[in-house]
Write an enzyme that holds these catalytic residues in place. Structure first.
Site, mmCIF file in Angstrom:
data_model
loop_
_atom_site.group_PDB
_atom_site.id
_atom_site.type_symbol
_atom_site.label_atom_id
_atom_site.label_comp_id
_atom_site.label_asym_id
_atom_site.label_seq_id
_atom_site.Cartn_x
_atom_site.Cartn_y
_atom_site.Cartn_z
ATOM 1 N N TYR A 1 0.831 -1.204 0.000
ATOM 2 C CA TYR A 1 0.000 0.000 0.000
ATOM 3 C C TYR A 1 0.868 1.258 0.000
ATOM 4 O O TYR A 1 0.587 2.233 -0.701
ATOM 5 C CB TYR A 1 -0.953 0.001 1.202
ATOM 6 C CG TYR A 1 -1.815 1.237 1.241
ATOM 7 C CD1 TYR A 1 -2.905 1.364 0.363
ATOM 8 C CD2 TYR A 1 -1.532 2.273 2.119
ATOM 9 C CE1 TYR A 1 -3.676 2.500 0.371
ATOM 10 C CE2 TYR A 1 -2.311 3.411 2.131
ATOM 11 C CZ TYR A 1 -3.388 3.529 1.250
ATOM 12 O OH TYR A 1 -4.153 4.652 1.266
ATOM 13 N N GLU A 2 1.925 1.241 0.808
ATOM 14 C CA GLU A 2 2.847 2.393 0.815
ATOM 15 C C GLU A 2 3.433 2.612 -0.565
ATOM 16 O O GLU A 2 3.561 3.746 -1.048
ATOM 17 C CB GLU A 2 3.966 2.165 1.837
ATOM 18 C CG GLU A 2 3.493 2.202 3.279
ATOM 19 C CD GLU A 2 4.613 1.853 4.248
ATOM 20 O OE1 GLU A 2 5.739 1.650 3.775
ATOM 21 O OE2 GLU A 2 4.348 1.781 5.459
ATOM 22 N N LEU A 3 3.834 1.520 -1.209
ATOM 23 C CA LEU A 3 4.420 1.623 -2.536
ATOM 24 C C LEU A 3 3.414 2.182 -3.531
ATOM 25 O O LEU A 3 3.727 3.094 -4.309
ATOM 26 C CB LEU A 3 4.918 0.252 -2.985
ATOM 27 C CG LEU A 3 5.501 0.171 -4.409
ATOM 28 C CD1 LEU A 3 6.660 1.137 -4.566
ATOM 29 C CD2 LEU A 3 5.951 -1.241 -4.711
#
Length: 565
Positions: free
Chosen positions: A463-465
């Site tokens: 999700y961060e990516l």
């Protein structure tokens, strides 16, 4: 009785003659007492009651009668200044009238010079005397005052000299040590005020000055190569000896004809003109020089004789200059050869320079940032320099990756280079909304550092990516830096949009080779980070940390991924 009067007049005339030397141009310092005096004839002395003397100053091309004031006083043969001012500079004349006719009997040019506030004399207000060692000599302080009982003080190089108080300073035997600049100062009382007048003499004592100095023109007859249409400036210099001879003259002739003087205004300048005479002093030698300016060489100028003439002490020296067209010469072989070699080498040198710049581009950019103190972070409203995203699974079989993300990366970037990182486990308190926290902290960061490995599989890491890719590719707010911690052969587990990022934003970690602070890894990473003025610390090398040690334990204890989210 008549005979007695004649002798009295003769004595008076003799005394006046000492005070009134015949000098056409006079220099005097501002703020000093000064006088002009007119030396009359014997007949005028006997007809004193029948004749009148009137003083005039030239103004705007006309003679104007000088009116007496408290500062400028006329006393028969004398015109006194109490004291002289810069505005007194000009041309003066005295007119004698016998009641029937007016006669202009004498003229002067008075130059009032500014005083030198840093010295006791002015360089333009001194005379030079050259004498031989071993002879006697006297320096005279005359022509400064018409009053006999004035106080006199002598100075050498602006220091009081041996309590000398007479108008003449006598040297029985001159030595080289007597050389110097001597100034005599006379104090004069007038209407309750004290005025002064000075005279400065530069005395040069030479060990051997027995050889007579011959005035001569510097240089010989010559022919100068030139071209039609070219400007030429001919210089003529005359050597006068060891003192400036005021009666020396230097001038140019063109086929025995005087050239016109230069006006200083280019558009009104004649084709050939003569500059003003200039005086030079080099050491203890004196010269005069004059330039002849030829604006454009014409064909007829090649047939002229340009003659420089020096006249002084009833002697004449000449120097003849002729002009001729020069032959067009081929380019010298060595210059041609050098030019060809440089022309052939230039492409190779250019390619080499470009190659070196490409290879060391990162080093050049970092050096430029350091020298110029460049700062890309000022005023952008961001709180962090980078948000660090990495594998969050605490049960990872690869402890080195967590050590790299939580220890080595912040230790180098924060402690050595002054960057501020945002690391989720370290800087974000548990209990918040996960999605909001991710968006918020990425927005507050200038870069998103993603540590890639085969273990980069957790939902939150993905999700961060994806959030960072969206901000980098769509919103264009955050730039991404990818750190390939371990070699990756298959990128299928990563989002397809990652392939749209430039390959130059990928930095590869090479274990021991990348550990030193000055390694290529850290230089490439700093190159991709925002520029900011930092004070570099030089810690040479960081060995792998033992995650079981006391230093590493605070980073690992309590690391429960499920508890964090």
């Amino acid at each position: 009785m008549t005979l007695i009067i004649f002798f009295v007049m003769l004595i008076t005339e003799s005394a006046t003659e000492k005070l009134c030397p015949l000098r056409a141009s006079i220099d005097v310092l501002e703020g000093e007492y000064f006088f002009l005096c007119y030396l009359g004839s014997r007949q005028e002395h006997f007809q004193e009651e029948a004749c009148t003397i009137t003083w005039y100053k030239e103004s705007a091309g006309k003679q104007q009668l000088i009116k007496e004031t408290h500062r400028i006083v006329s006393q028969k043969n004398f015109l006194e200044f109490w004291p002289a001012e810069l505005s007194d500079s000009g041309n003066y004349s005295v007119i004698h009238s016998n009641g029937k006719q007016n006669f202009t009997v004498q003229k002067w040019t008075l130059n009032v010079l500014e005083i030198n506030k840093s010295s006791c004399f002015n360089e333009n207000h001194l005379t030079t005397e050259i004498k031989s060692a071993g002879t006697g000599h006297s320096l005279k302080c005359n022509d400064l005052s018409v009053y006999e009982n004035d106080s006199v003080t002598w100075y050498k190089d602006c220091k009081n000299y041996e309590h000398a108080t007479e108008r003449e300073l006598n040297f029985r035997t001159l030595t080289v040590q007597n050389s110097g600049i001597y100034t005599c100062k006379i104090l004069i009382s007038h209407e309750g005020k004290i005025y002064h007048s000075t005279n400065t003499i530069k005395l040069v004592v030479e060990e051997d000055a027995s050889e007579a100095v011959t005035l001569e023109i510097v240089g010989h007859h010559e022919e100068i190569e030139t071209e039609i249409g070219k400007e030429e400036i001919l210089n003529c210099t005359g050597f006068l000896g060891y003192y400036m001879q005021e009666d020396a003259s230097l001038y140019w002739l063109i086929n025995q004809t005087f050239p016109e003087p230069c006006t200083g205004i280019p558009e009104n300048e004649p084709s050939i003109c003569e500059e003003e005479l200039k005086k030079l002093q080099l050491g203890n030698k004196f010269y005069i020089t004059r330039l002849l300016r030829i604006k454009k060489i014409r064909e007829k100028d090649l047939h002229h004789n340009f003659t420089c003439m020096l006249q002084a002490d009833e002697s004449t020296q000449i120097r003849i200059v002729k002009l001729k067209t020069g032959k067009t010469q081929d380019l010298p072989v060595h210059i041609f050869t050098t030019g060809m070699v440089l022309a052939l080498l230039f492409p190779f040198v250019a390619v080499a320079v470009v190659f070196v710049f490409v290879i060391f581009r990162v080093d050049f950019v970092l050096f430029y940032r350091y020298v110029c103190r460049r700062d890309d972070t000022a005023g952008d409203g961001k709180e962090y320099d980078a948000f660090v995203s990495y594998l969050k699974d605490c049960v990872s079989p690869i402890d080195e990756e967590r050590e790299f993300a939580l220890k080595i990366l912040p230790m180098i970037l924060e402690e050595n280079f002054g960057y501020k990182l945002c690391i989720f486990e370290r800087d974000i308190f548990p209990g918040g909304a996960f999605v909001d926290d991710i968006h918020s902290f990425i927005d507050k960061s200038r870069r998103l550092i993603i540590i890639l490995s085969q273990n980069y599989v957790s939902d939150r890491a993905i999700y961060e990516l994806e959030s960072g890719l969206h901000k980098a590719l769509v919103e264009r707010k955050t730039k991404i830096i990818l750190i390939e911690y371990m070699p990756i052969s298959d990128y299928n587990f990563l989002p397809e949009s990652l392939s749209l990022l430039p390959s130059r934003r990928v930095v590869k970690w090479k274990k021991e080779k990348s550990l030193p602070v000055n390694s290529r890894f850290w230089k490439n990473l700093r190159y991709l980070m925002p520029a900011k003025p930092i004070k570099i610390k030089t810690k040479g090398h960081y060995n792998n940390l033992d995650l079981g040690s006391e230093a590493a334990r605070p980073w690992i204890e309590g690391c429960d991924f499920n508890a964090i989210i």
